[in-house]
Design a protein around this motif. Sequence first.
Motif, PDB file in Angstrom:
ATOM      1  N   ARG A   1       0.835  -1.210   0.000  1.00  0.00           N
ATOM      2  CA  ARG A   1       0.000   0.000   0.000  1.00  0.00           C
ATOM      3  C   ARG A   1       0.864   1.251   0.000  1.00  0.00           C
ATOM      4  N   ASP A   2       0.298   2.346  -0.477  1.00  0.00           N
ATOM      5  CA  ASP A   2       0.999   3.621  -0.433  1.00  0.00           C
ATOM      6  C   ASP A   2       1.238   3.984   1.028  1.00  0.00           C
ATOM      7  N   GLY A   3       2.471   4.319   1.361  1.00  0.00           N
ATOM      8  CA  GLY A   3       2.836   4.559   2.745  1.00  0.00           C
ATOM      9  C   GLY A   3       3.334   3.321   3.458  1.00  0.00           C
ATOM     10  N   GLY A   4       3.210   2.170   2.806  1.00  0.00           N
ATOM     11  CA  GLY A   4       3.677   0.905   3.378  1.00  0.00           C
ATOM     12  C   GLY A   4       5.192   0.808   3.339  1.00  0.00           C
ATOM     13  N   ARG A   5       5.700  -0.190   4.033  1.00  0.00           N
ATOM     14  CA  ARG A   5       7.140  -0.306   4.223  1.00  0.00           C
ATOM     15  C   ARG A   5       7.638  -1.644   3.687  1.00  0.00           C
ATOM     16  N   LEU A   6       8.747  -1.609   2.960  1.00  0.00           N
ATOM     17  CA  LEU A   6       9.394  -2.801   2.406  1.00  0.00           C
ATOM     18  C   LEU A   6      10.825  -2.867   2.911  1.00  0.00           C
ATOM     19  N   VAL A   7      11.198  -4.021   3.468  1.00  0.00           N
ATOM     20  CA  VAL A   7      12.582  -4.264   3.877  1.00  0.00           C
ATOM     21  C   VAL A   7      13.078  -5.479   3.109  1.00  0.00           C
ATOM     22  N   LEU A   8      14.202  -5.335   2.421  1.00  0.00           N
ATOM     23  CA  LEU A   8      14.722  -6.443   1.628  1.00  0.00           C
ATOM     24  C   LEU A   8      16.237  -6.384   1.559  1.00  0.00           C
ATOM     25  N   PRO A   9      16.886  -7.563   1.505  1.00  0.00           N
ATOM     26  CA  PRO A   9      18.325  -7.601   1.229  1.00  0.00           C
ATOM     27  C   PRO A   9      18.522  -7.405  -0.279  1.00  0.00           C
ATOM     28  N   LEU A  10      18.995  -6.241  -0.664  1.00  0.00           N
ATOM     29  CA  LEU A  10      19.118  -5.893  -2.074  1.00  0.00           C
ATOM     30  C   LEU A  10      20.588  -5.876  -2.476  1.00  0.00           C
ATOM     31  N   ARG A  11      20.848  -6.480  -3.616  1.00  0.00           N
ATOM     32  CA  ARG A  11      22.221  -6.632  -4.098  1.00  0.00           C
ATOM     33  C   ARG A  11      22.462  -5.753  -5.321  1.00  0.00           C
ATOM     34  N   TRP A  12      23.526  -4.961  -5.275  1.00  0.00           N
ATOM     35  CA  TRP A  12      23.967  -4.231  -6.461  1.00  0.00           C
ATOM     36  C   TRP A  12      25.475  -4.056  -6.386  1.00  0.00           C
ATOM     37  N   ARG A  13      26.118  -4.194  -7.535  1.00  0.00           N
ATOM     38  CA  ARG A  13      27.571  -4.048  -7.660  1.00  0.00           C
ATOM     39  C   ARG A  13      28.329  -4.940  -6.676  1.00  0.00           C
ATOM     40  N   GLY A  14      27.788  -6.160  -6.455  1.00  0.00           N
ATOM     41  CA  GLY A  14      28.515  -7.175  -5.712  1.00  0.00           C
ATOM     42  C   GLY A  14      28.357  -7.151  -4.215  1.00  0.00           C
ATOM     43  N   GLN A  15      27.633  -6.169  -3.664  1.00  0.00           N
ATOM     44  CA  GLN A  15      27.446  -6.118  -2.219  1.00  0.00           C
ATOM     45  C   GLN A  15      25.944  -6.090  -1.907  1.00  0.00           C
ATOM     46  N   THR A  16      25.578  -6.558  -0.720  1.00  0.00           N
ATOM     47  CA  THR A  16      24.177  -6.662  -0.328  1.00  0.00           C
ATOM     48  C   THR A  16      23.919  -5.806   0.899  1.00  0.00           C
ATOM     49  N   ARG A  17      22.827  -5.060   0.852  1.00  0.00           N
ATOM     50  CA  ARG A  17      22.409  -4.229   1.981  1.00  0.00           C
ATOM     51  C   ARG A  17      20.949  -4.531   2.313  1.00  0.00           C
ATOM     52  N   SER A  18      20.667  -4.606   3.599  1.00  0.00           N
ATOM     53  CA  SER A  18      19.276  -4.660   4.032  1.00  0.00           C
ATOM     54  C   SER A  18      18.754  -3.237   3.989  1.00  0.00           C
ATOM     55  N   VAL A  19      17.842  -2.983   3.048  1.00  0.00           N
ATOM     56  CA  VAL A  19      17.364  -1.627   2.803  1.00  0.00           C
ATOM     57  C   VAL A  19      15.919  -1.508   3.276  1.00  0.00           C
ATOM     58  N   ALA A  20      15.652  -0.479   4.062  1.00  0.00           N
ATOM     59  CA  ALA A  20      14.294  -0.189   4.522  1.00  0.00           C
ATOM     60  C   ALA A  20      13.739   0.946   3.672  1.00  0.00           C
TER      61      ALA A  20
END
Length: 400
Positions: A179-198
């Motif tokens: 939903r609009d205003g909702g929150r997504l947390v995911l381990p996202l990978r780009w350029r060889g490194q992974t970050r848990s992004v909120a």
Amino acid sequence: MNQTPTAAELRNRLVDEMIMTTVTLTPDVEHALRTVSREAFLPGIDLKDAYTDQAVTIKDNPNGPLALSCASVPSVVAMMLVQLDVQPGDNILEIGAGTGYNAALLAELTGGLGSVTSIDIDPDVALHARTMLNRTGYQRVTVIERDGLIGAPENAPYDRMLAAVGLWDVPTAWWDQLRDGGRLVLPLRWRGQTRSVALTRRGDTLVSDDMKLCGFVPIIGQDGERTARLNEDDTVRVHYDEDQVVDADALSVSLRDTPGIETLSEQRIGGEESFDGVWLRATASDDRVCRLEVTSDALKQELIIRPVIPGRSPLLVDGDSLAYLIVRREGTDPDRPFRLGAAAYGPRAVDLAQDLIGHIEAWGNARTSVPRLTITPAKTDAAIAGHVINKPESRLTLTY
């Protein structure tokens, strides 16, 4: 006479250690961690192992070195739950059911008026999660055997979505389910490194407010990263994204036939000080950033100057030249006895090393700073200021 600690004692001890060393917990996340019995989701595992801050494999992968499914490191689970900021009554989607333990924590956080849907592509994993949740009293959690890239539109829209598997791209199908205003947390990978992004959804954009280093089993169905070997024994490898150009043959010649050079920056670190921000900083302005992997055999044979972390070090690749992060003990400062630098090979070694030094110095001027990540669907025409990384289903924009 020493008594064997109970599960509750071990559970509370682990949470206490997290608070002291790794994670700043919110009261509700702390309560959930002290309430849900992790050992109940890991039958057959020694009780002490269940409450050690480490991942536990629950299904091996016959086609690769990484597990097909595992119980994530407890402190990483806690960190991501803090990022997710679950509120009582929330409708939550979890992608990657694992043992079911994470879904139980989510159920505790959202309370009796909320709902949790957990999906997993593997039938054995989904069955295990369902069975363990039933045994532990969390029958109201919905478990679906489903490709995580599809999501679960039948229970949408969701207030919170949490990916417990590594993503290389943000699936198009997920946009209509948050939903609009909702929150997504995911381990996202780009350029060889992974970050848990909120991220928070704001119309057709997802905007980050937090990101932390992590590592996760990759989701099945995304294959945007490539690997090239740089020697015949396959002990030196470069991992890169599909939009990057890597000439493995030319790099192999440079590694074999040109002497490596070393250049040190002015940035010093302590023995326990994190420097992963160098990698993150570089990805926000430089499309040449990849990941270098060097095995112990290559190090023993002295085929290459030792990278800062042999298994995963940031690397710049430009045609037939490369430069990567190194560390050297230098100086008498007891608090920060190490200096970061660059090792480089190839005709452009000197220039490329200086480019990497530039990223190190930029990080050193603001060590705790993280970029804002804005994600939009790939087909969106909206232009956002910052460094853009295009993926098949989404567009990443990084801004410091």
